[in-house]
Design a protein around this motif. Sequence first.
Motif, PDB file in Angstrom:
ATOM      1  N   CYS A 116      -9.946  -6.699   4.733  1.00  0.00           N
ATOM      2  CA  CYS A 116      -8.663  -7.174   4.191  1.00  0.00           C
ATOM      3  C   CYS A 116      -8.317  -8.555   4.729  1.00  0.00           C
ATOM      4  O   CYS A 116      -7.935  -9.443   3.971  1.00  0.00           O
ATOM      5  CB  CYS A 116      -7.544  -6.194   4.538  1.00  0.00           C
ATOM      6  N   SER A 139       0.824  -1.199   0.000  1.00  0.00           N
ATOM      7  CA  SER A 139       0.000   0.000   0.000  1.00  0.00           C
ATOM      8  C   SER A 139       0.865   1.258   0.000  1.00  0.00           C
ATOM      9  O   SER A 139       1.843   1.342   0.742  1.00  0.00           O
ATOM     10  CB  SER A 139      -0.888  -0.007   1.247  1.00  0.00           C
ATOM     11  N   ALA A 193      -4.793  -0.122   1.629  1.00  0.00           N
ATOM     12  CA  ALA A 193      -4.999  -1.508   2.062  1.00  0.00           C
ATOM     13  C   ALA A 193      -6.269  -2.113   1.478  1.00  0.00           C
ATOM     14  O   ALA A 193      -6.312  -3.308   1.175  1.00  0.00           O
ATOM     15  CB  ALA A 193      -5.046  -1.567   3.590  1.00  0.00           C
ATOM     16  N   SER A 229      -9.733  -3.198   8.152  1.00  0.00           N
ATOM     17  CA  SER A 229      -8.963  -4.306   8.729  1.00  0.00           C
ATOM     18  C   SER A 229      -9.678  -5.634   8.560  1.00  0.00           C
ATOM     19  O   SER A 229      -9.082  -6.624   8.127  1.00  0.00           O
ATOM     20  CB  SER A 229      -8.706  -4.060  10.220  1.00  0.00           C
ATOM     21  N   ALA A 238       0.915  -3.551   4.382  1.00  0.00           N
ATOM     22  CA  ALA A 238       0.213  -2.277   4.534  1.00  0.00           C
ATOM     23  C   ALA A 238       0.219  -1.905   6.009  1.00  0.00           C
ATOM     24  O   ALA A 238       0.617  -2.704   6.863  1.00  0.00           O
ATOM     25  CB  ALA A 238      -1.221  -2.364   4.018  1.00  0.00           C
ATOM     26  N   ASN A 254       5.378   1.519   5.337  1.00  0.00           N
ATOM     27  CA  ASN A 254       5.329   0.375   4.425  1.00  0.00           C
ATOM     28  C   ASN A 254       6.644   0.171   3.687  1.00  0.00           C
ATOM     29  O   ASN A 254       6.993  -0.964   3.361  1.00  0.00           O
ATOM     30  CB  ASN A 254       4.162   0.525   3.455  1.00  0.00           C
ATOM     31  N   ILE A 291       0.044  -7.088   7.134  1.00  0.00           N
ATOM     32  CA  ILE A 291      -0.640  -5.806   7.281  1.00  0.00           C
ATOM     33  C   ILE A 291      -0.687  -5.444   8.762  1.00  0.00           C
ATOM     34  O   ILE A 291      -1.258  -6.181   9.566  1.00  0.00           O
ATOM     35  CB  ILE A 291      -2.053  -5.861   6.673  1.00  0.00           C
TER      36      ILE A 291
END
Length: 156
Positions: A96, A20, A57, A93, A79, A27, A115
Amino acid sequence: MKIIEGKILSPKSKIAIVVSRFNKSINNNLLDGALNTLKRVGQVKDDNITIVWVPGAYEIPLIVNILSLKKFDAIIALATIIKGNTSHFEFISSSCSSEISSISIKNSLPIIFGILTTNNIEQAIERSGTKLGNKGIDAALSALESINIIKYIKNI
């Protein structure tokens, strides 16, 4: 008795990393850790690593799904999602996490969830290369080990 444990060395593996751009400074640290680990520890060649940058993300699962149809041995998703004052954090969250897991299982392909989901920027910084290590490194190690476990199981 058979005990299956993955090795880390995987020089011929093809790995995609989806990163991301949102929270790019953090990142970038995750990506640097992942790349260093893939190359130095796994001995994966540059030509076998594909990096795909996405806006945020939320876009990662779609790109991961498309990449899962290609000839990669693993995909790493990187991410940083930092909690704010709204419920946006929970939606992104949760979405994903569940979508990436679903794609991984559907395709029998290791898709590593690198992530960060943190309450604040300090926690994100700590997990991207300071006090708590670098979760990009952990993601790369998981990818390498998963690749080798799957190869072993397929040859039983």
